[in-house]
Design a protein around this motif. Structure first.
Motif, PDB file in Angstrom:
ATOM      1  N   GLU A  68      11.690   4.536 -10.213  1.00  0.00           N
ATOM      2  CA  GLU A  68      11.182   4.872 -11.545  1.00  0.00           C
ATOM      3  C   GLU A  68       9.698   4.596 -11.750  1.00  0.00           C
ATOM      4  OE1 GLU A  68      13.483   4.103 -14.992  1.00  0.00           O
ATOM      5  OE2 GLU A  68      15.372   3.855 -13.868  1.00  0.00           O
ATOM      6  N   VAL A  69       9.088   3.768 -10.918  1.00  0.00           N
ATOM      7  CA  VAL A  69       7.666   3.467 -11.105  1.00  0.00           C
ATOM      8  C   VAL A  69       6.846   4.753 -10.956  1.00  0.00           C
ATOM      9  CG1 VAL A  69       7.340   2.805  -8.668  1.00  0.00           C
ATOM     10  CG2 VAL A  69       5.736   2.005 -10.409  1.00  0.00           C
ATOM     11  N   THR A  70       5.972   4.996 -11.928  1.00  0.00           N
ATOM     12  CA  THR A  70       5.239   6.258 -11.935  1.00  0.00           C
ATOM     13  C   THR A  70       3.901   6.111 -12.656  1.00  0.00           C
ATOM     14  OG1 THR A  70       5.450   8.635 -12.394  1.00  0.00           O
ATOM     15  CG2 THR A  70       6.234   7.136 -14.081  1.00  0.00           C
ATOM     16  N   ASP A  71       3.046   7.052 -12.435  1.00  0.00           N
ATOM     17  CA  ASP A  71       1.728   7.095 -13.060  1.00  0.00           C
ATOM     18  C   ASP A  71       1.853   7.045 -14.584  1.00  0.00           C
ATOM     19  OD1 ASP A  71      -1.128   7.656 -13.273  1.00  0.00           O
ATOM     20  OD2 ASP A  71      -0.533   9.677 -13.873  1.00  0.00           O
ATOM     21  N   GLY A  72       1.098   6.164 -15.217  1.00  0.00           N
ATOM     22  CA  GLY A  72       1.043   6.112 -16.672  1.00  0.00           C
ATOM     23  C   GLY A  72       1.934   5.071 -17.311  1.00  0.00           C
ATOM     24  N   MET A  73       2.918   4.544 -16.597  1.00  0.00           N
ATOM     25  CA  MET A  73       3.766   3.521 -17.212  1.00  0.00           C
ATOM     26  C   MET A  73       3.048   2.171 -17.143  1.00  0.00           C
ATOM     27  SD  MET A  73       6.892   2.542 -14.548  1.00  0.00           S
ATOM     28  CE  MET A  73       7.963   3.575 -15.502  1.00  0.00           C
ATOM     29  N   ASP A 131      -1.811   3.577  -6.673  1.00  0.00           N
ATOM     30  CA  ASP A 131      -1.749   2.116  -6.749  1.00  0.00           C
ATOM     31  C   ASP A 131      -0.707   1.567  -5.788  1.00  0.00           C
ATOM     32  OD1 ASP A 131      -3.697   1.782  -8.675  1.00  0.00           O
ATOM     33  OD2 ASP A 131      -2.296   1.552 -10.350  1.00  0.00           O
ATOM     34  N   LEU A 132      -1.023   0.406  -5.213  1.00  0.00           N
ATOM     35  CA  LEU A 132      -0.032  -0.374  -4.480  1.00  0.00           C
ATOM     36  C   LEU A 132       0.595  -1.344  -5.475  1.00  0.00           C
ATOM     37  CD1 LEU A 132      -1.730   0.790  -2.111  1.00  0.00           C
ATOM     38  CD2 LEU A 132      -1.344  -1.384  -0.935  1.00  0.00           C
ATOM     39  N   LYS A 135       1.576  10.183  -4.525  1.00  0.00           N
ATOM     40  CA  LYS A 135       1.176  10.539  -3.166  1.00  0.00           C
ATOM     41  C   LYS A 135      -0.205   9.963  -2.879  1.00  0.00           C
ATOM     42  CE  LYS A 135       3.847  14.826  -2.896  1.00  0.00           C
ATOM     43  NZ  LYS A 135       3.798  16.295  -2.664  1.00  0.00           N
ATOM     44  N   THR A 136      -0.399   9.550  -1.638  1.00  0.00           N
ATOM     45  CA  THR A 136      -1.720   9.058  -1.241  1.00  0.00           C
ATOM     46  C   THR A 136      -2.066   9.592   0.138  1.00  0.00           C
ATOM     47  OG1 THR A 136      -3.092   7.105  -0.855  1.00  0.00           O
ATOM     48  CG2 THR A 136      -0.786   6.935  -0.217  1.00  0.00           C
ATOM     49  N   GLN A 190      -4.930   3.912   5.516  1.00  0.00           N
ATOM     50  CA  GLN A 190      -5.044   2.460   5.622  1.00  0.00           C
ATOM     51  C   GLN A 190      -4.039   1.760   4.704  1.00  0.00           C
ATOM     52  OE1 GLN A 190      -8.884   0.801   4.492  1.00  0.00           O
ATOM     53  NE2 GLN A 190      -8.870  -0.543   6.280  1.00  0.00           N
ATOM     54  N   HIS A 191      -3.882   2.288   3.497  1.00  0.00           N
ATOM     55  CA  HIS A 191      -2.918   1.708   2.564  1.00  0.00           C
ATOM     56  C   HIS A 191      -1.486   1.926   3.054  1.00  0.00           C
ATOM     57  CE1 HIS A 191      -5.975   1.959  -1.016  1.00  0.00           C
ATOM     58  NE2 HIS A 191      -6.318   1.096  -0.097  1.00  0.00           N
ATOM     59  N   LEU A 192      -1.214   3.121   3.541  1.00  0.00           N
ATOM     60  CA  LEU A 192       0.119   3.401   4.081  1.00  0.00           C
ATOM     61  C   LEU A 192       0.452   2.471   5.236  1.00  0.00           C
ATOM     62  CD1 LEU A 192       0.017   7.308   4.033  1.00  0.00           C
ATOM     63  CD2 LEU A 192       1.620   5.892   2.747  1.00  0.00           C
ATOM     64  N   LYS A 193      -0.517   2.267   6.111  1.00  0.00           N
ATOM     65  CA  LYS A 193      -0.294   1.411   7.281  1.00  0.00           C
ATOM     66  C   LYS A 193      -0.093  -0.045   6.862  1.00  0.00           C
ATOM     67  CE  LYS A 193      -1.977   0.797  12.013  1.00  0.00           C
ATOM     68  NZ  LYS A 193      -1.752  -0.647  12.099  1.00  0.00           N
ATOM     69  N   LEU A 194      -0.855  -0.505   5.887  1.00  0.00           N
ATOM     70  CA  LEU A 194      -0.691  -1.862   5.387  1.00  0.00           C
ATOM     71  C   LEU A 194       0.736  -2.089   4.889  1.00  0.00           C
ATOM     72  CD1 LEU A 194      -1.732  -4.652   4.342  1.00  0.00           C
ATOM     73  CD2 LEU A 194      -2.356  -3.457   2.215  1.00  0.00           C
ATOM     74  N   VAL A 195       1.220  -1.169   4.080  1.00  0.00           N
ATOM     75  CA  VAL A 195       2.562  -1.305   3.526  1.00  0.00           C
ATOM     76  C   VAL A 195       3.616  -1.253   4.644  1.00  0.00           C
ATOM     77  CG1 VAL A 195       4.291  -0.190   2.054  1.00  0.00           C
ATOM     78  CG2 VAL A 195       1.940  -0.443   1.250  1.00  0.00           C
ATOM     79  N   ASN A 196       3.487  -0.292   5.532  1.00  0.00           N
ATOM     80  CA  ASN A 196       4.464  -0.156   6.614  1.00  0.00           C
ATOM     81  C   ASN A 196       4.456  -1.364   7.544  1.00  0.00           C
ATOM     82  OD1 ASN A 196       5.360   2.344   5.733  1.00  0.00           O
ATOM     83  ND2 ASN A 196       3.885   3.483   6.975  1.00  0.00           N
ATOM     84  N   ASP A 197       3.279  -1.846   7.877  1.00  0.00           N
ATOM     85  CA  ASP A 197       3.180  -2.967   8.814  1.00  0.00           C
ATOM     86  C   ASP A 197       3.650  -4.276   8.189  1.00  0.00           C
ATOM     87  OD1 ASP A 197       2.282  -1.315  10.794  1.00  0.00           O
ATOM     88  OD2 ASP A 197       0.180  -1.946  10.691  1.00  0.00           O
ATOM     89  N   THR A 198       3.420  -4.459   6.904  1.00  0.00           N
ATOM     90  CA  THR A 198       3.909  -5.674   6.240  1.00  0.00           C
ATOM     91  C   THR A 198       5.431  -5.685   6.217  1.00  0.00           C
ATOM     92  OG1 THR A 198       1.916  -5.679   4.857  1.00  0.00           O
ATOM     93  CG2 THR A 198       3.705  -7.142   4.200  1.00  0.00           C
TER      94      THR A 198
END
Length: 251
Positions: free
Chosen positions: A31-36, A91-92, A116-117, A121-129
């Motif tokens: 449910e997390v989305t832009d604007g909330m 946003d992360l 979507k992003t 670098q952000h995608l890799k950070l999330v995946n690697d964590t």
């Protein structure tokens, strides 16, 4: 107190607590989305919890004012939900939640990228964590030492050249939200306290795209990176078994 070996009844309660928690985190991720606002997310968590028999562990814990921690971008953990703080695409968003069921507690967290992003670098950070979390869980078994878990996490994060937050750690969990031992995200194999079958722990790597140093905001809760670099946070509560780990906080 050092995390105790749980009775069969306590393990049943923690399994149910974990299922409730996993459901709520999954719903928030959808449910997390832009604007909330971040407060909107806390209200969703509160409403999802109402019919489950579970209680929000974080609410009132050392004075924390809400049921959910929502941390955005350079905020690592403990972000307070606010009605005037809005989420944007890209946003992360780290979501950290605790559930108490029949007096037994589970704790888990996830980081999602809103919308979507194209920022690899952000995608890799999330995946690697998340990979670091799974690496830590993979070495858990009866007799494991804390350093074995810490080292497995550190290996993944160091390979990606991430900042490993020293000041924030995993922990025992079950009868209380935070029990001994601390479980850092860095360490040496075959070092530290030994864990036994039937104990429950929360493993939670936190990584940044910059330095490891963090600071506390004026609200006395929100912890963010000192250099403004983005961060990711993943966490599961696991039961130590004779043959490995049972993840309690997954669907």
């Amino acid at each position: 107190m050092f995390t105790k070996v749980k009775t069969s009844e306590e393990i049943i309660a923690m399994r149910q607590s974990g299922k409730i928690l996993a459901h709520v985190l999954n719903q928030l991720s959808i449910e997390v989305t832009d604007g909330m606002s971040t407060k909107d997310l806390a209200e969703i968590a509160k409403n999802e919890l109402k019919s489950t028999g579970g209680q929000p562990t974080f609410l009132g814990y050392f004075g924390f004012p809400d049921v959910l921690c929502v941390s955005i971008n350079d905020e690592v953990v403990h972000g307070i939900p606010r009605a005037n703080k809005f989420i944007k695409n890209g946003d992360l968003v780290s979501l950290d939640f605790g559930v108490t069921f029949e007096a037994m507690i589970t704790d888990a967290a996830t980081t999602v990228i809103v919308g979507k992003t194209e920022n690899k670098q952000h995608l890799k950070l999330v995946n690697d964590t998340q990979k670091a979390l799974l690496a830590g869980i993979s070495v858990v078994t009866d007799g494991v030492k804390v350093g074995d878990i810490s080292s497995a996490i550190e290996e993944v994060l160091s390979r990606g050249k991430y900042g490993i937050v020293w000041d924030l750690v995993g922990h025992g969990v079950g009868h209380r939200l935070h029990e001994d031992p601390n479980i850092p995200n860095y360490g040496r194999p075959n070092n530290g306290p030994q864990l036994r079958q039937g104990m429950t722990i929360a493993i939670e790597p936190m990584a940044t795209l910059g330095d490891f140093k963090v600071e506390v905001d004026e609200d006395d809760w929100t912890m963010r990176t000192k250099d403004g670099s983005f961060a990711a946070h993943f966490e599961h509560t696991v039961l130590i078994t004779e043959r490995g780990a049972e993840i309690l906080t997954q669907l």
